[in-house]
Motif scaffolding. Structure first.
Motif, mmCIF file in Angstrom:
data_model
loop_
_atom_site.group_PDB
_atom_site.id
_atom_site.type_symbol
_atom_site.label_atom_id
_atom_site.label_comp_id
_atom_site.label_asym_id
_atom_site.label_seq_id
_atom_site.Cartn_x
_atom_site.Cartn_y
_atom_site.Cartn_z
ATOM 1 N N TRP A 38 -2.368 6.256 5.394
ATOM 2 C CA TRP A 38 -2.779 5.852 6.747
ATOM 3 C C TRP A 38 -3.195 4.397 6.795
ATOM 4 O O TRP A 38 -2.967 3.701 7.783
ATOM 5 N N ALA A 39 -3.802 3.923 5.708
ATOM 6 C CA ALA A 39 -4.150 2.501 5.662
ATOM 7 C C ALA A 39 -2.877 1.664 5.768
ATOM 8 O O ALA A 39 -2.819 0.668 6.501
ATOM 9 N N ALA A 40 -1.836 2.095 5.038
ATOM 10 C CA ALA A 40 -0.558 1.381 5.098
ATOM 11 C C ALA A 40 0.032 1.449 6.505
ATOM 12 O O ALA A 40 0.544 0.459 7.042
ATOM 13 N N LEU A 63 0.841 -1.200 0.000
ATOM 14 C CA LEU A 63 0.000 0.000 0.000
ATOM 15 C C LEU A 63 0.879 1.255 0.000
ATOM 16 O O LEU A 63 0.630 2.223 -0.728
ATOM 17 N N ALA A 64 1.931 1.229 0.819
ATOM 18 C CA ALA A 64 2.826 2.385 0.866
ATOM 19 C C ALA A 64 3.522 2.590 -0.483
ATOM 20 O O ALA A 64 3.677 3.721 -0.959
ATOM 21 N N ALA A 65 3.916 1.483 -1.108
ATOM 22 C CA ALA A 65 4.549 1.587 -2.424
ATOM 23 C C ALA A 65 3.576 2.195 -3.423
ATOM 24 O O ALA A 65 3.961 2.996 -4.288
ATOM 25 N N ILE A 68 6.595 2.307 5.583
ATOM 26 C CA ILE A 68 7.614 1.430 5.014
ATOM 27 C C ILE A 68 8.669 1.089 6.052
ATOM 28 O O ILE A 68 9.074 -0.077 6.198
ATOM 29 N N ALA A 69 9.107 2.101 6.824
ATOM 30 C CA ALA A 69 10.154 1.857 7.813
ATOM 31 C C ALA A 69 9.680 0.867 8.872
ATOM 32 O O ALA A 69 10.398 -0.073 9.241
ATOM 33 N N GLY A 107 4.505 15.639 1.476
ATOM 34 C CA GLY A 107 3.566 14.851 2.269
ATOM 35 C C GLY A 107 3.685 13.352 2.087
ATOM 36 O O GLY A 107 2.717 12.631 2.292
ATOM 37 N N SER A 108 4.860 12.867 1.679
ATOM 38 C CA SER A 108 4.973 11.412 1.563
ATOM 39 C C SER A 108 5.512 10.789 2.840
ATOM 40 O O SER A 108 5.816 9.598 2.861
#
Lengths: 100, 490, 314
Positions: free
Chosen positions: B460-462, B346-348, B378-379, B370-371
């Motif tokens: 936010w889902a990620a 999702l983050a990707a 990811i972290a 805003g990324s």
């Protein structure tokens, strides 16, 4: 009975062989269908081999046939879109999935 | 709530919602979100019941096996059902938010029914204890997954085609094995077969066919060739569910069978072979992940690698030194990997939207545009995937390692440690370039323009999934006792 | 069985092997597809020989009929000339691998299958048949003992339609020049016959071979014939109006019954014994109708438009 058993295994081999050897996508679909039919045949032979004719494999194969027509239809649809997009010949291994 | 009703809702609700979403495309996203929100309390009821009374079984239609189909509710089933619900719900939230950015109308109209069919299929799969019923479900899951991959269009069509062929062949091999088992024992029910199965030729042939079919469906080394393009090219929400749950489903069936009907044959060669495949997957998938240039491809190869860790449960549990620890470690791994992998995809997807590409050198710095939330996700997810304490990934690998050390199985222990280093290597690669870049202009390959703003719900889902991956480690002791209460080894 | 029966089986087996081989390796895709359809029809004979009339009906209508129509229609959409020019099947390749592997599989699997005791479930099914609500054991298994399988199976048909429609718009009406002038009339004459046959099969299903699947398949095949005869499908309208519910009818009815019986304190899909017969009939009707429509929708090969004249997307 033995005859149909051997037939099932022979069809299985024809299907497996065709799936791996044929490059044309349509033939792969046909080979998969032959393969599935072979497994259905094995089930029905088992149903007949039982002491009392066993209806459960019959029901399983009926279900399987309907499932297979659905997957075959989608596979054909996907194949047509894929080949249209390529605009090229019907055959050939999927070239553009190689480069990843 | 009535327990029978709750169990039936788990399988029936997504399918009902799928029919509604098909007939009324406008309410599709409400149907999907509603399904997820309703399933959360329903699953909570089931989990509480399992904690109270232990695992149980429901005979559909009141017909007992071998005549009828059974549902098996235990720790394994509930863990994977919970994972499915969390990932599918988060990905649905992501997709709803993403919908504001897209106009492709056909994809929008048919996305939700396909999604809900996939969801219903997965839920039915984790409940079912009947081998033929599982065949039908496997076909359903494959069909929905293929259509969802193909929806991305372009090169995804070829990936979907290869996946379809592989998975159809896998189902047929599986069915062949089931037919042999049925001919031998006259039963399709897993627990019934566990009682009847003996170590003899036909059972072995059936085990080989079923295992081959499932290895193909689960993209387990060396039959993983279809996975990276399929998962790498699908839309992010789809990749998240495919990588987190769909491949896990095939692995789940391997567990059910090798620790059920085939358990007598497991010690010895089969366990070592499955373990070897796992070790090869860990190393090969990891090295290939290191070589990828696209973020989603790194994550996709990482799925091949991480599932390899889970396969180590077969030799470790068969070694019989700390089998429960191996089982718990594997279960924790499936959970933590699923959550982290869903979060990463999702983050990707967020970053690919913002920078116009998921090429590692085109993604700009974390502080730009805003990324940041996506980068935090990811972290955190990476921390869990690598196995940094106190994440779920750490606990999972620790338990597996404990079991390996107790069994004095040094090669497996070495694989776990080495695999962890490789995981750290490719995840560090993801983070390296963007972290070095301090501004948009200093990215290694300058972006086409300023980053595109995206709805906040997407990152936010990620982030929520990544937090859940970490949290599963914090509550490890509670989960461990819950696993034990729910009948760990099935 | 006797010598004539054995001779028949032998010839049938040889024909099946030959058509299966041709379906994969015949020169030209058209010949391959026709061989596959013949293979399907011969399989129907084999099912009869194996005492499986239900499967024979389904195979003839679905395996040979609908699948054949699907294959031919896909073939029509491909670049035909290019297809012939690059016709290739690497038959001779890896013979050193395939011949021993094939023999090994034949011996291994054949031997394993030969050893199977095949205990079967004929006796437990017969013992519970009285409580199932129908007399035909196959129908009892499909719609009572293993009704969950059947629900999922209809769900897969619906899913197949959704998946196909998601891929793109229907190519129909695609190639009117293929239609023979006699076909429209033939189609109109035959369609009522198809409907009659389906109704008969459906009615028969509760006590003899037949039932929802063959009935639905026959009706679906009738619809496909009408389409080939140049009829405009009714499936149209914005979001296809009520048609989508009609397509989902089988699955929704089964889910509805499965949940509805729970209000009486029963389990999922646990029909009350006294109502079982009527509930199964209801489900068969719903399933048969929606199977017919679903097979037809699969044949469309893509999303039908809101309006067949303007081809405005639905």
């Amino acid at each position: 009975m033995t005859l149909y058993l051997l037939l099932a295994v022979a069809l299985l081999i024809i299907g497996l062989h065709g799936l791996f050897v044929c490059a044309q996508l349509m033939r792969k679909i046909l080979a998969l269908n032959v393969l599935t039919t072979a497994v259905f045949l094995l089930l029905v032979v088992l149903a007949q081999a039982a002491e009392v004719l066993d209806p459960v494999p019959h029901a399983m194969v009926l279900t399987g046939i309907v499932v297979t027509v659905s997957t075959t239809a989608v596979a054909l649809g996907l194949m047509v879109r894929l080949l249209e997009r390529r605009g090229g010949p019907v055959s050939g291994r999927d070239r553009d999935s190689r480069n990843s | 709530m009535n327990i029978t009703l709750a169990t039936a809702l788990v399988a029936g609700l997504p399918l009902t919602a799928a029919a509604v979403a098909f007939a009324h495309p406008r309410v599709g996203r409400m149907a999907a979100l509603g399904t997820g929100l309703l399933l959360l309390p329903v699953l909570a009821v089931l989990v509480l019941e399992a904690l109270r009374t232990g695992p149980w079984r429901h005979n559909l239609g009141g017909w007992t096996a071998p005549l009828g189909i059974g549902w098996q509710v235990d720790a394994l089933a509930l863990t994977l059902l919970a994972l499915t619900t969390l990932v599918a719900l988060a990905a649905a939230v992501y997709r709803v938010a993403e919908g504001r950015l897209t106009r492709d109308s056909r994809y929008r109209r048919y996305f939700w029914p396909l999604w809900l069919f996939l969801w219903g299929g997965l839920n039915a799969l984790f409940l079912s204890a009947d081998l033929f019923n599982l065949y039908v479900i496997l076909e359903m899951v494959s069909l929905a997954a293929v259509a969802l991959i193909a929806a991305a269009g372009g090169p995804a069509l070829a990936a979907a085609w290869r996946y379809f062929l592989a998975t159809l062949l896998g189902s047929t091999l599986y069915l062949l094995g089931v037919a042999l088992l049925y001919g031998q024992y006259g039963a399709l029910d897993v627990s019934l077969l566990s009682g009847r199965a003996e170590e003899e030729l036909v059972t072995l042939a059936a085990a080989v066919m079923i295992t081959l079919g499932l290895l193909l469906k689960g993209a387990i080394f060396p039959l993983h060739f279809w996975l990276p393009p399929a998962h790498g090219r699908a839309h992010a929400a789809v990749s998240a569910v495919l990588s987190a749950v769909v491949v896990t489903a095939a692995f789940y069936l391997l567990l059910r069978l090798w620790f059920g009907p085939f358990a007598g044959m497991l010690p010895g060669l089969p366990a070592q072979l499955l373990g070897l495949l796992g070790a090869a997957a860990v190393l090969w998938g990891g090295v290939l992940a290191l070589l990828q240039r696209h973020l989603k491809m790194v994550i996709a190869y990482s799925t091949v690698s991480q599932l390899g860790f889970a396969l180590l449960v077969f030799p470790l549990a068969a070694a019989d030194a700390l089998p429960d620890q191996a089982h718990a470690g594997m279960l924790m791994l499936l959970l933590a990997h699923g959550l982290a992998k869903g979060s990463l995809f999702l983050a990707a997807g967020c970053l690919a939207w913002q920078w116009g590409s998921d090429h590692l050198r085109r993604i700009g710095p974390p502080m730009a545009g805003g990324s940041l939330p996506a980068w935090i996700a990811i972290a955190l997810a990476a921390a869990s995937l690598v196995g940094l304490p106190p994440s779920g990934g750490f606990v999972a690998k620790w338990w597996l390692l404990e079991s390996a050390l107790a069994a004095r199985a040094w090669p497996w222990a070495a694989v776990i440690v080495l695999g962890t280093f490789i995981t750290a290597g490719y995840l560090w690669r993801i983070l390296r370039d963007p972290l070095r870049a301090t501004s948009v202009d200093s990215a290694v390959v300058p972006a086409q323009g300023p980053p595109l703003p995206i709805p906040l719900a997407m990152p936010w889902a990620a982030l929520l999934l990544a937090l859940a991956a970490i949290a599963s480690g914090l509550f490890a002791t509670a989960l461990r006792s819950a696993f034990a209460a729910g009948g760990l080894a099935g | 069985m006797g010598a004539p029966g054995l001779a028949f089986d032998g010839i049938l087996g040889a024909a099946l092997l030959w058509t299966a081989w041709q379906a994969i390796h015949a020169a030209g895709l058209f010949r391959a597809v026709v061989s596959f359809m013949v293979f399907g029809l011969l399989m129907a004979l084999a099912w009869v020989r194996l005492e499986a009339p239900d499967i024979a009906l389904a195979e003839a209508a679905i395996g040979a009929g609908i699948t054949g129509a699907l294959l031919l229609s896909a073939l029509g959409r491909l670049d035909w000339e290019a297809g012939r020019a690059t016709d290739e099947c690497l038959r001779g390749r890896d013979r050193a691998f395939w011949v021993p592997t094939g023999l090994l599989l034949l011996a291994g699997l054949g031997g394993a299958a030969w050893l199977l005791p095949a205990p079967g479930l004929g006796e437990p099914v017969a013992a519970e048949l009285g409580r199932s609500g129908v007399e035909n054991p196959v129908t009892a298994v499909l719609l009572n003992f293993r009704a969950w399988d059947t629900l999922l199976e209809i769900a897969i048909l619906l899913l197949g339609v959704v998946a196909l429609w998601s891929l793109g718009p229907t190519p129909w009406p695609s190639s009117p020049e293929l239609v023979s002038p006699a076909l429209p009339m033939l189609g109109r004459v035959l369609f009522p016959a198809f409907v009659l046959v389906s109704a008969y099969l459906l009615w028969r299903g509760s006590h003899a071979p037949g039932g929802a699947f063959p009935a639905g398949a026959v009706m679906g095949a009738g619809g496909v014939l009408m389409l080939m005869a140049g009829a405009r499908p009714w499936l149209s309208g914005d979001v296809h109006g009520p048609w989508r519910w009609a397509l989902a009818l089988g699955m929704v009815a089964m889910l509805g019954v499965a949940f509805a019986v729970m209000t009486g304190g029963h389990g999922f899909f646990e029909y009350p014994v006294e109502l079982a017969g009527r509930l199964i009939l209801l489900l068969e009707l719903a399933a048969g109708l929606s199977i017919a429509l679903l097979l037809f929708a699969l044949y469309l090969g893509g999303e039908p438009p809101a309006d067949w004249e303007t081809r405005r997307p639905a």
